[in-house]
Design an enzyme around this catalytic site. Structure first.
Site, PDB file in Angstrom:
ATOM      1  N   ASP A  48       0.824  -1.200   0.000  1.00 21.68           N
ATOM      2  CA  ASP A  48       0.000   0.000   0.000  1.00 21.68           C
ATOM      3  C   ASP A  48       0.867   1.263   0.000  1.00 21.68           C
ATOM      4  OD1 ASP A  48      -2.348   1.422   0.038  1.00 21.68           O
ATOM      5  OD2 ASP A  48      -2.674   1.212   2.193  1.00 21.68           O
TER       6      ASP A  48
ATOM      7  N   ASN B  26       1.455   3.447  -2.920  1.00 23.34           N
ATOM      8  CA  ASN B  26       2.079   3.905  -4.166  1.00 23.34           C
ATOM      9  C   ASN B  26       1.644   5.321  -4.537  1.00 23.34           C
ATOM     10  OD1 ASN B  26       3.301   1.410  -4.416  1.00 23.34           O
ATOM     11  ND2 ASN B  26       1.882   0.645  -5.964  1.00 23.34           N
ATOM     12  N   ARG B  27       0.351   5.567  -4.443  1.00 19.47           N
ATOM     13  CA  ARG B  27      -0.167   6.882  -4.857  1.00 19.47           C
ATOM     14  C   ARG B  27       0.261   7.985  -3.890  1.00 19.47           C
ATOM     15  NH1 ARG B  27      -6.458   5.915  -6.198  1.00 19.47           N
ATOM     16  NH2 ARG B  27      -6.382   4.906  -4.156  1.00 19.47           N
TER      17      ARG B  27
ATOM     18  N   HIS C 241       2.976   3.820  -9.178  1.00 19.37           N
ATOM     19  CA  HIS C 241       2.707   2.397  -9.398  1.00 19.37           C
ATOM     20  C   HIS C 241       3.936   1.693  -9.991  1.00 19.37           C
ATOM     21  CE1 HIS C 241      -1.365   2.626  -8.120  1.00 19.37           C
ATOM     22  NE2 HIS C 241      -1.802   3.344  -9.140  1.00 19.37           N
TER      23      HIS C 241
ATOM     24  N   THR D 243     -10.424  -6.473  -6.166  1.00 18.01           N
ATOM     25  CA  THR D 243     -11.663  -6.336  -6.933  1.00 18.01           C
ATOM     26  C   THR D 243     -12.191  -4.904  -6.832  1.00 18.01           C
ATOM     27  OG1 THR D 243     -12.823  -7.205  -4.979  1.00 18.01           O
ATOM     28  CG2 THR D 243     -12.344  -8.764  -6.753  1.00 18.01           C
TER      29      THR D 243
ATOM     30  N   ASN E  44     -10.395  -2.251  -6.808  1.00 20.04           N
ATOM     31  CA  ASN E  44      -9.593  -1.346  -7.635  1.00 20.04           C
ATOM     32  C   ASN E  44     -10.173  -1.122  -9.018  1.00 20.04           C
ATOM     33  OD1 ASN E  44      -6.442  -2.631  -6.297  1.00 20.04           O
ATOM     34  ND2 ASN E  44      -7.709  -0.925  -5.587  1.00 20.04           N
TER      35      ASN E  44
ATOM     36  N   ARG F 213      -5.460  -2.300   8.671  1.00 22.10           N
ATOM     37  CA  ARG F 213      -6.632  -3.122   8.370  1.00 22.10           C
ATOM     38  C   ARG F 213      -6.258  -4.090   7.253  1.00 22.10           C
ATOM     39  NH1 ARG F 213      -7.615   1.987   6.173  1.00 22.10           N
ATOM     40  NH2 ARG F 213      -7.910   1.999   3.903  1.00 22.10           N
TER      41      ARG F 213
END
Length: 257
Positions: free
Chosen positions: A37, A39-40, A54, A83, A85, A212
């Site tokens: 988690d 990248n953005r 990415h 799913t 995404n 999470r």
């Protein structure tokens, strides 16, 4: 790079070497799941585009698998695309799918890893489906780490697919619904998961500070240990990985007992 950055890098490498020297390989997790988690957010913080973020995240994968290989990890599950995404804007999703397909090709061409897809194949473009099938076939006899590429993956979808698979199998064997209902147990459901013949993850690492699972391997992680790391995935370092292993080795796994 200025002198301060060089000194900081040297200190980090020395610290990583120290941590690695004290690592007991007998305590290393055999299966690691990774929620890659950030990248953005890494791209935004560095003033780069989302696509660049990415790509940077994709470039980290080979390095990460190298660390796993050095520490005797046997299975790695990489969550590359959920799913959920697919709801992202097309201007982000289309390049992301291309980057992920390049990742699969690179893993297959490496020659060390065994590539296995986990996820719903029907959700993926035809070209990516072909790439995944070719990668699995080409790497089936490799003896390195088994790399699960979770693409088009959702934990709830996996359980739904497992139930559907059980029903289809019962129908093909001529088993009635009543008899199937009587025979269903935890082991039966587990055998129909995407990772049915694999050990469950011992350790799940999530980068970027989020704490999470977001639907990652909901069934398989019932007894997993979790390690949440503040650093964004493209900036994840070997020292961060070794800290995760050290933290895992210090825990006493009770499995509910």
């Amino acid at each position: 790079m200025n002198l301060r950055d060089k000194l900081r890098g040297l200190l980090v490498r020395l610290y990583a070497r120290r941590v690695e020297g004290h690592l007991d390989h007998a305590q290393v997790p055999k299966h690691i799941g990774v929620i890659m988690d950030g990248n953005r957010r890494w791209a935004k913080a560095s003033g780069s585009s989302t696509v660049h973020g990415h790509r940077a995240g994709a470039d980290k994968i080979g390095e990460f698998l190298g660390w796993c290989s050095e520490t005797d990890v046997e299975v790695v599950t990489l969550w590359l695309l959920s799913t959920d995404n697919f709801d992202r804007p097309q201007e982000e999703l289309v390049p992301l799918l291309g980057i992920i397909e390049d990742v699969v090709r690179t893993l297959a061409a490496d020659g060390r890893w065994r590539v296995h897809h986990v996820g719903t194949m029907d959700l993926l473009p035809a070209g990516m489906q072909r790439t995944l099938k070719e990668a699995e076939e080409a790497t089936a006899r490799n003896d390195g780490i088994l790399v699960n590429v979770a693409i088009g993956y959702g934990g709830r979808q996996e359980i739904a697919d497992a139930v559907r698979s059980m029903l289809h199998e019962a129908r093909d064997r001529g088993v009635s619904l009543e008899d199937l209902a009587e025979s269903v147990d935890v082991d039966m459901i587990g055998r129909h998961l995407y990772t049915g013949d694999q050990p469950d993850p011992d350790l799940v690492i999530r980068t970027s500070g989020e704490q999470r699972l977001s639907g990652f391997m909901l069934w398989q992680t019932a007894h997993s240990e979790y390690y949440f790391c503040e650093v964004f995935w493209p900036a994840f370092r070997k020292v961060d990985f070794l800290r995760a292993l050290r933290d895992y080795a210090a825990r006493h796994r009770r499995y509910g007992g």
